[in-house]
Scaffold this motif. Structure first.
Motif, short mmCIF file in Angstrom:
data_model
loop_
_atom_site.label_atom_id
_atom_site.label_comp_id
_atom_site.label_asym_id
_atom_site.label_seq_id
_atom_site.Cartn_x
_atom_site.Cartn_y
_atom_site.Cartn_z
N VAL A 32 0.69 -1.15 0.05
CA VAL A 32 0.17 -0.03 -0.09
C VAL A 32 0.92 1.20 0.10
O VAL A 32 0.50 2.27 -0.79
N HIS A 33 1.84 1.03 0.72
CA HIS A 33 2.85 2.36 0.78
C HIS A 33 3.66 2.66 -0.71
O HIS A 33 3.61 3.94 -1.09
N ARG A 34 3.88 1.60 -1.35
CA ARG A 34 4.35 1.79 -2.41
C ARG A 34 3.64 2.41 -3.46
O ARG A 34 3.94 3.18 -4.24
N PHE A 35 2.55 1.71 -3.50
CA PHE A 35 1.47 2.23 -4.24
C PHE A 35 1.09 3.67 -4.30
O PHE A 35 1.01 4.57 -5.20
N LEU A 36 0.78 4.14 -2.94
CA LEU A 36 0.48 5.66 -2.56
C LEU A 36 1.63 6.55 -3.01
O LEU A 36 1.41 7.72 -3.46
N ASN A 37 2.88 6.11 -2.70
CA ASN A 37 4.05 6.82 -3.00
C ASN A 37 3.93 7.10 -4.51
O ASN A 37 4.73 8.07 -5.06
N CYS A 38 3.56 6.15 -5.33
CA CYS A 38 3.60 6.37 -6.94
C CYS A 38 2.64 7.26 -7.43
O CYS A 38 2.77 7.75 -8.65
N ILE A 39 1.59 7.43 -6.49
CA ILE A 39 0.49 8.31 -7.11
C ILE A 39 0.71 9.77 -6.29
O ILE A 39 -0.25 10.60 -6.40
N GLY A 40 1.89 9.89 -5.74
CA GLY A 40 2.15 11.36 -5.28
C GLY A 40 2.45 11.41 -3.83
O GLY A 40 2.55 12.57 -3.22
N GLY A 41 2.10 10.18 -3.09
CA GLY A 41 2.39 10.31 -1.73
C GLY A 41 1.20 10.26 -0.56
O GLY A 41 0.00 10.12 -1.12
N TYR A 42 1.52 10.14 0.60
CA TYR A 42 0.35 10.19 1.49
C TYR A 42 0.92 10.48 3.04
O TYR A 42 2.04 10.73 3.27
N VAL A 43 -0.16 10.90 4.00
CA VAL A 43 0.32 10.79 5.34
C VAL A 43 0.60 9.71 5.92
O VAL A 43 -0.09 8.52 5.98
N ALA A 44 1.91 9.75 6.49
CA ALA A 44 2.46 8.23 7.02
C ALA A 44 2.21 8.24 8.46
O ALA A 44 1.92 9.31 9.01
N SER A 45 2.75 7.02 9.16
CA SER A 45 2.82 7.02 10.55
C SER A 45 4.04 6.93 11.24
O SER A 45 4.95 5.91 10.48
N PHE A 46 4.27 7.29 12.31
CA PHE A 46 5.73 6.84 13.16
C PHE A 46 5.35 5.85 14.02
O PHE A 46 4.39 5.82 14.86
N GLY A 47 6.26 4.77 14.24
CA GLY A 47 6.10 3.81 15.20
C GLY A 47 5.23 2.90 15.24
O GLY A 47 4.41 2.60 14.19
N SER A 48 4.57 2.04 16.23
CA SER A 48 3.92 1.10 16.33
C SER A 48 2.94 0.96 17.43
O SER A 48 3.59 1.69 18.75
N TYR A 49 2.10 0.38 17.54
CA TYR A 49 1.10 0.39 18.82
C TYR A 49 1.98 -0.46 19.82
O TYR A 49 1.96 -0.26 21.03
N SER A 50 2.85 -1.42 19.50
CA SER A 50 3.55 -2.27 20.30
C SER A 50 4.61 -1.30 20.97
O SER A 50 4.80 -1.52 22.28
N THR A 51 5.47 -0.45 20.12
CA THR A 51 6.74 0.15 20.88
C THR A 51 6.66 1.48 20.53
O THR A 51 7.87 2.19 20.59
N GLY A 52 5.58 2.23 20.12
CA GLY A 52 5.68 3.40 19.75
C GLY A 52 6.51 4.50 20.60
O GLY A 52 7.15 5.38 20.31
N CYS A 53 6.22 4.55 21.84
CA CYS A 53 6.54 5.46 22.97
C CYS A 53 8.03 5.09 23.25
O CYS A 53 8.87 5.92 23.39
N ALA A 54 8.50 3.52 23.31
CA ALA A 54 9.78 3.31 23.43
C ALA A 54 10.68 3.82 22.24
O ALA A 54 11.72 4.24 22.41
#
Length: 747
Positions: free
Chosen positions: A127-149
């Protein structure tokens, strides 16, 4: 592929390898993988799940959205099922409309990465490759498992948290050889190490704990549940949310009794002089002594002093579960654990210091030469906006609003279209009733999904996606020493297509087909990516078979194992802190961080502190007297396979654990149906009464599929109907799932 003949082949998954028996185009049976010493039971439900009635059979578009772009009916609307070409046309036109009208910064690309152990058909990469091919997208940082860490630990050790976890920490072999005292904050839970990103083949952690016992190692499980560590470990019951207070009390004993290794602090750390006055109560009149901590933690001062003395006089490894940073102020126990380990002076010694996430997934603690995995290139994302992954509801509800994150002041983007593939946020996000309200804000939601999950039921366009058993792939994890050819075992169920086919169809319609595919079909991509793996193997002196050889053999065990592979970063740093400094601003372990202090965050100041959560046992009320923890399930991975598990007699609603006294006060017995509730919502659960949980605490595993909107009570028992959707702090903005108070009553 012969769809009719009975065949048995091996495939891989996030919970390991297993044999799959197919006949007549269906999966009819699964069997354990012979080399696995402790195979999980999870695959037994697979035949029922893959062929379940909840599979998305064909492209589906919500009727009200198609007619008028209505958003209010998400979750309870009916669907039309156009042919694939028509559905792809509609989705492509909507994507084009949004990017031309509002820009690509109005598209959010959601995915969680656990959809398959296969490396090419990795939904997040697709999904990220596809969205980058059409001009990009708002992404996310980290994971629910370890985002704070992932936010706090680079400030402390100067390393990306995942690098710290997977490449710096000691192996179980090293721990067995050197550790005398293993202090496990949050435990090392046997059910968690059954799964791992990309798969874990030989489930060995339980065997290592048997070996720990044979060496005479003291193993102490600190947390609210005895079951958070393998049988035979000592249990030190501790209230959830109070781990930082307990660590401070241990540190106070070390300093008060002259057990602190000041030579280590002077040479390898910075900021001790700023932290010590707080620890000893010199700046606030409140020494962080065992007596101070006792009413917060429920742990007696005598036990704290005894443990501190043992930690100071033996080779001690402190381990910290990922769950501890999934609470309000989750940065603090992680930072304080590093400070406590530094005071012991054992960081960088074999089997000593501190480690994060042992037992969180199966691959941590294994030791072998790294050669990496196989990754589909995602390209470059021209859109600069990135949000912390756990703040998606905040983003949708508050477009344009400011928020703080790790020293930056940011604005939430205005999202008009969400494209989700490979995940179920209505399982793992917090305060699901709030998320449902947020989910009504975007103009369009598109989902690729094999099953009618709660997320798919709330989408406007749903594309039926194949499961890993309906397509060819390569199974490979950087944390595992096995390599799998994952053959297509059965034809696609219904009209399902793999994500690559779906995105290729959309890319063609948006004029970027060649950019997305580079002229390759899935077989050509697999061959291309595999060739890169072979090249890396050769460079590392590892014999990787050709792709044709792997297809013929089905699986191989690579010669990656080592005898106690050295962990270079902390070993080199201890040997020569000047010549091999850490990547922190000071080059040392930062007990006090000038950088964090400069942010001015009252909820995460410049050194570790005790900050009581808004909801925890110390803030219990008559209306909500019980602290809810929501551990990972033991019968599945996150919410995968839930459709079939929910059909098992007695499996739903989910089981909630209560202490005997809490149950007796409420007239509840094991097996009773109960209502678990607070101001955010209510769920139904089945009670199990036990003495192996701290009084005042209840445990309800995640994973049950939440029902539709407007229900007074979730019938299946998803705890995230009840959890708080607030960030850990302005620094980490991770999930605070384990900071929640509830009441329980008999139904």
């Amino acid at each position: 592929m012969d769809d009719t003949a009975r065949q048995t082949r091996v495939t891989s998954s996030h919970w390991g390898a297993f044999e799959v028996v197919t006949e007549g185009g269906r999966i009819v049976e699964t069997r354990p993988f012979a080399p696995d010493p402790a195979p999980p039971a999870i695959p037994a439900i697979l035949p029922a799940a893959v062929h379940h009635a909840s599979r998305v059979a064909r492209p589906s578009i919500r009727r009200a959205w198609l007619a008028s772009r209505d958003r209010s009916g998400r979750g309870d609307g009916d669907y039309v099922t156009p042919p694939w070409d028509e559905a792809l046309d509609i989705a492509a036109q909507e994507l084009d409309r949004v990017r031309k009208t509002h820009g690509n910064g109005a598209i959010y690309g959601g995915s969680y990465g656990w959809a398959s152990a296969g490396r090419f058909h990795h939904a997040q990469g697709q999904v990220h490759r596809f969205l980058n091919c059409i001009g990009g997208y708002v992404a996310s940082f980290g994971s629910y498992s370890t985002g704070c860490a992932q936010s706090i630990m680079p400030h402390v050790f100067g390393e990306n948290f995942l690098t710290l976890t997977y490449e710096v920490q000691d192996s179980y072999a090293t721990i067995a050889a050197h550790t005398e005292t293993l202090v496990m904050f949050g435990g090392i839970n046997p059910k968690n190490f059954m799964v791992s990103m990309g798969g874990i083949t030989e489930h060995q952690t339980a065997g290592w704990f048997d070996r720990f016992a044979q060496t005479g190692m003291t193993r102490i499980n600190i947390g609210p549940q005895r079951s958070d560590a393998p049988d035979g470990c000592d249990w030190l019951p501790c209230r959830p949310g109070s781990d930082t207070a307990l660590m401070l009390a241990l540190a106070h004993v070390l300093e008060e009794e002259g057990l602190t290794d000041h030579a280590f602090l002077d040479r390898y750390t910075t900021g001790w002089d700023r932290f010590r006055p707080y620890l000893m109560g010199e700046d606030d009149g409140s020494p962080k002594s065992p007596e101070w901590a006792a009413p917060l933690t429920g742990v007696s001062p005598k036990k704290v002093r005894s443990l501190a003395r043992r930690m100071a006089t033996t080779r001690t490894l402190i381990t910290v579960a990922w769950s501890l940073q999934r609470q309000e102020h989750g940065e603090q126990p992680y930072w304080m654990s590093a400070t406590l380990a530094a005071m012991l002076g054992q960081i960088g010694l074999p089997g000593g210091g501190v480690g994060y996430g042992y037992g969180a997934i199966g691959g941590i603690g294994k030791d072998f030469k790294p050669i990496g995995g196989m990754t589909l290139p995602q390209g470059q994302n021209p859109v600069p906006d990135v949000i912390p992954v756990a703040r998606v509801a905040d983003m949708l509800l508050n477009p344009g609003a400011p928020y703080d994150f790790n020293g930056e002041r940011r604005l939430y983007p205005d999202i008009r279209l969400v494209y989700w593939a490979g995940g179920n946020p209505f399982h793992h996000h917090q305060d699901l009733n709030r998320l449902h309200q947020a989910w009504l804000r975007p103009e369009t939601i598109i989902v690729n999904e094999p099953w009618w999950t709660p997320t798919a039921q709330r989408a406007d366009i749903v594309f039926p996606a194949t499961t890993p058993y309906e397509r060819e792939d390569i199974g490979r994890s950087p944390l595992d020493d096995y390599l799998f050819h994952m053959p297509q075992l059965i034809p696609p169920v219904g009209e399902a297509r793999d994500d690559y086919a779906i995105f290729s169809g959309l890319a063609d319609r948006l004029g970027v087909g060649q950019t997305f595919t580079e002229g390759r079909d899935p077989a050509a991509w697999i061959a291309h990516l595999y060739a890169g793996l072979m090249d890396r193997g050769r460079a590392a002196g590892i014999d990787v078979p050709t792709l044709d050889e792997l297809r013929a053999r089905n699986w191989v065990k690579l010669e990656l194992a080592t005898d106690e592979q050295p962990k270079p970063i902390l070993r080199r740093f201890r040997a020569d802190p000047t010549g091999a400094p850490l990547k922190t601003p000071s080059g040392k372990i930062e007990i006090f961080s000038e950088r964090i202090d400069s942010f001015g965050y009252p909820d995460c100041p410049g050194h570790p502190v005790w900050l009581p959560p808004t909801e925890w046992p110390g803030a219990a009320t008559q209306a909500t007297p019980l602290h809810l923890v929501s551990p990972q399930p033991g019968d599945k991975l996150h919410s995968q396979l839930e459709a079939a598990l929910a059909d098992v007699d007695g499996a739903r609603p989910e089981t909630i654990l209560l202490h005997e006294q809490d149950a007796n006060q409420r007239g509840i017995a094991s097996g009773d149906l109960v209502r678990v509730f607070n101001a955010r919502g209510a769920v139904r659960a089945r009670a199990r009464v036990t003495g192996d949980i701290v009084q005042g605490v209840v445990a309800l595993p995640t994973g049950a599929w939440v029902g539709g909107p407007g229900q007074n009570m979730d019938a299946n028992g998803n705890p995230n109907v009840l959890t708080r959707d607030v960030g850990t702090s302005r620094l980490g903005q991770g999930t605070s799932a384990h900071s929640a108070l509830v009441e329980v009553e008999r139904l």
